[in-house]
Design a protein around this motif. Structure first.
Motif, PDB file in Angstrom:
ATOM      1  N   THR A  50       0.872  -1.164   0.000  1.00  7.28           N
ATOM      2  CA  THR A  50       0.000   0.000   0.000  1.00  7.28           C
ATOM      3  C   THR A  50       0.908   1.212   0.000  1.00  7.28           C
ATOM      4  O   THR A  50       1.768   1.353   0.867  1.00  7.28           O
ATOM      5  N   LEU A  51       0.746   2.067  -0.982  1.00  8.56           N
ATOM      6  CA  LEU A  51       1.618   3.234  -1.086  1.00  8.56           C
ATOM      7  C   LEU A  51       1.408   4.151   0.106  1.00  8.56           C
ATOM      8  O   LEU A  51       0.285   4.318   0.588  1.00  8.56           O
ATOM      9  N   GLU A  53       1.099   7.503   2.572  1.00  2.52           N
ATOM     10  CA  GLU A  53       0.486   8.821   2.475  1.00  2.52           C
ATOM     11  C   GLU A  53       1.545   9.868   2.774  1.00  2.52           C
ATOM     12  O   GLU A  53       2.532   9.605   3.435  1.00  2.52           O
ATOM     13  N   ASP A 111      -3.503   6.078  -8.526  1.00  5.51           N
ATOM     14  CA  ASP A 111      -4.323   5.459  -7.499  1.00  5.51           C
ATOM     15  C   ASP A 111      -3.430   4.623  -6.591  1.00  5.51           C
ATOM     16  O   ASP A 111      -2.392   4.120  -7.020  1.00  5.51           O
ATOM     17  N   MET A 112      -3.835   4.474  -5.325  1.00  2.00           N
ATOM     18  CA  MET A 112      -3.026   3.670  -4.402  1.00  2.00           C
ATOM     19  C   MET A 112      -2.903   2.223  -4.876  1.00  2.00           C
ATOM     20  O   MET A 112      -1.911   1.566  -4.609  1.00  2.00           O
ATOM     21  N   GLN A 113      -3.904   1.730  -5.558  1.00  2.00           N
ATOM     22  CA  GLN A 113      -3.901   0.336  -6.007  1.00  2.00           C
ATOM     23  C   GLN A 113      -3.404   0.189  -7.449  1.00  2.00           C
ATOM     24  O   GLN A 113      -3.458  -0.895  -8.005  1.00  2.00           O
ATOM     25  N   ALA A 138       0.468  12.827  -4.029  1.00  2.00           N
ATOM     26  CA  ALA A 138       0.169  11.930  -2.906  1.00  2.00           C
ATOM     27  C   ALA A 138      -1.033  12.466  -2.144  1.00  2.00           C
ATOM     28  O   ALA A 138      -1.321  13.659  -2.185  1.00  2.00           O
ATOM     29  N   ARG A 139      -1.702  11.574  -1.444  1.00  2.00           N
ATOM     30  CA  ARG A 139      -2.825  11.999  -0.614  1.00  2.00           C
ATOM     31  C   ARG A 139      -2.293  12.669   0.647  1.00  2.00           C
ATOM     32  O   ARG A 139      -1.229  12.328   1.142  1.00  2.00           O
TER      33      ARG A 139
END
Length: 142
Positions: A50-51, A53, A111-113, A138-139
């Motif tokens: 999972t990338l 934050e 997207d993270m995925q 990035a979020r």
């Protein structure tokens, strides 16, 4: 009649050869156990990560207005702004942007995925066209 060839030496085990064999077996088992498989028996093709934050992210209102935004969704689809595009259209548009301005800023919104390979492919396309000012969005983790 027995011929005397000198002193008989007792047989001895060569430790160097034994250490080489043990090292070879250790490496074999380390490599053999490092191949992981999914539950259904297929080998993993992507890393299950999972990338992270970002603790600090830029406010979109303060970002540069002339940034070209390229998005990647969770399934690897590519977007130019909010319009879904094919790889051929994306390459043509990047070529046109590079022809106008090689210093154009590019922002990749992934997207993270999203498969990491898609992000790398986008970066390669940008660099192939001579666009080197590439940023990743990035979020905000707050």
């Amino acid at each position: 009649m027995r011929i005397d060839l000198g002193d008989d030496e007792p047989p001895e085990i060569s430790l160097i050869a034994l250490i080489d064999c043990i090292f070879f077996l250790l490496m074999f088992f380390m490599v053999a156990t490092s191949f992981k498989h999914q539950a259904d028996g297929r080998p993993l093709k992507e890393l299950p990560i999972t990338l992270p934050e970002s603790a600090v992210s830029l406010d979109p209102a303060t970002a540069a207005p002339d940034v070209v935004a390229i998005g990647v969704d969770a399934k690897g689809g590519v977007y130019w702004g909010r319009e879904r595009v094919t790889q051929l259209v994306l390459r043509e548009r990047l070529h046109a942007v590079a022809a106008r301005n090689h210093d154009q800023a590019i922002r990749i919104d992934g997207d993270m995925q999203a498969p990491y390979q898609e992000i790398v492919h986008l970066m390669d396309l940008c660099q192939f066209e001579g666009l080197t000012r590439i940023a990743m969005r990035a979020r905000d983790g707050r």
